[in-house]
Design a protein around this motif. Structure first.
Motif, PDB file in Angstrom:
ATOM      1  N   ARG A 180       0.824  -1.209   0.000  1.00  0.00           N
ATOM      2  CA  ARG A 180       0.000   0.000   0.000  1.00  0.00           C
ATOM      3  C   ARG A 180       0.860   1.261   0.000  1.00  0.00           C
ATOM      4  O   ARG A 180       0.466   2.288  -0.562  1.00  0.00           O
ATOM      5  CB  ARG A 180      -0.941  -0.029   1.207  1.00  0.00           C
ATOM      6  N   TYR A 210      -3.977  -3.147  -5.765  1.00  0.00           N
ATOM      7  CA  TYR A 210      -4.344  -2.006  -4.938  1.00  0.00           C
ATOM      8  C   TYR A 210      -4.344  -0.713  -5.748  1.00  0.00           C
ATOM      9  O   TYR A 210      -4.996   0.265  -5.367  1.00  0.00           O
ATOM     10  CB  TYR A 210      -3.377  -1.857  -3.765  1.00  0.00           C
ATOM     11  N   TYR A 216      -7.335   3.548  -0.775  1.00  0.00           N
ATOM     12  CA  TYR A 216      -6.555   2.923   0.294  1.00  0.00           C
ATOM     13  C   TYR A 216      -5.377   3.796   0.729  1.00  0.00           C
ATOM     14  O   TYR A 216      -4.838   3.607   1.815  1.00  0.00           O
ATOM     15  CB  TYR A 216      -6.042   1.550  -0.141  1.00  0.00           C
TER      16      TYR A 216
END
Length: 279
Positions: A180, A210, A216
């Motif tokens: 992330r 992602y 996120y």
């Protein structure tokens, strides 16, 4: 059926929710008010945890103590507990490297029985069902499994060796958290060149990326104060295994740029990327 008294150190977002699950099979779940913030008190009240005035009282009344705190505080907290000669089961459930788990065990034994733990997943609220992995003496791990039986926390024992649960937790964190951070860097670079939407479109063709879910980034930023120290622990574990730790240390350094937005539920993707670009 064993109905132990459980103490939680401390009722953060994960600790309070885990403690609430333990309450299903405990006679009481205690937390210590001394030195805790109004936010901690509010979480404890939300989950109907029982307040006590001092750490000494909590340890004196508890059969099982669960330590869930920021990784950097884990060893100091264990030292405080050891100073009170706690004689029950101490679940070291923080995101620390296996060597630290062993050190904490040595601090607390032989007075206490230590169980190494690692929580993988989100706090057990709103249908979430995290796993609590355990390793340590068989009788003690069986007792912790029984404590969470039938609750949203799914406890599983990996064996008797202290450090196994911590190793699994950090192995997972190595990918899950670093990936992330890489999303933030990739989207930030693309935005600088005006191709961020194109990057997201490319990534959206892969359902497991992602990059297709840049929201996120903001969620990562507000957790950076916890994730950075956890990746430092994972880097130590990599180094101990003879593997290069530099990428995780760099990721931890990147996360540190977001330390001032701790738990900011209003943070946007744009705000997070702007803060990331600041030296």
């Amino acid at each position: 059926m064993d109905q132990p008294t459980v103490g939680i150190l401390h009722p953060g977002s994960m600790g309070a929710a885990v403690a609430a699950c333990a309450a299903a099979n405990a006679s009481a779940v205690l937390w210590c008010e001394a030195g805790r913030s109004p936010a901690s008190a509010a979480r404890a009240a939300q989950f109907d945890l029982t307040p006590v005035a001092t750490l000494a009282e909590l340890l004196d009344r508890s059969d099982i103590v669960i330590s869930l705190c920021p990784p950097a505080a884990a060893e100091d907290l264990a030292c405080n507990v050891a100073g009170h000669r706690f004689a029950g089961v101490y679940v070291e459930a923080n995101a620390i490297n296996p060597e630290r788990a062993v050190r904490i065990t040595e601090l607390l034994e032989p007075a206490a029985t230590v169980v190494d733990g690692g929580v993988i997943g989100s706090p057990p609220v709103r249908g979430k069902t995290p796993r609590l992995y355990l390793s340590g003496p068989a009788a003690a791990t069986a007792r912790i499994e029984a404590l969470f039986a039938g609750t949203a926390v799914k406890a599983k024992t990996l064996g008797t060796e202290i450090g196994k649960a911590s190793a699994l937790k950090l192995s997972y964190a190595t990918f899950q958290k670093t990936s992330r951070v890489l999303v933030a860097l990739a989207v930030g670079m693309a935005r600088e060149h005006g191709v961020d939407q194109e990057l997201i479109e490319v990534a959206s063709r892969r359902t497991d990326s992602y990059l297709a879910e840049p929201e996120y980034v903001a969620k990562t930023a507000v957790r950076a104060w916890r994730w950075g120290p956890e990746l430092e622990e994972a880097a130590d574990a990599l180094a101990a295994a003879g593997l290069p730790p530099e990428m995780l240390r760099a990721a931890a350094s990147t996360l540190a740029r977001w330390n001032d937005v701790k738990d900011d539920s209003e943070l946007t993707l744009t705000d997070a990327l702007d803060r990331l670009a600041q030296p």
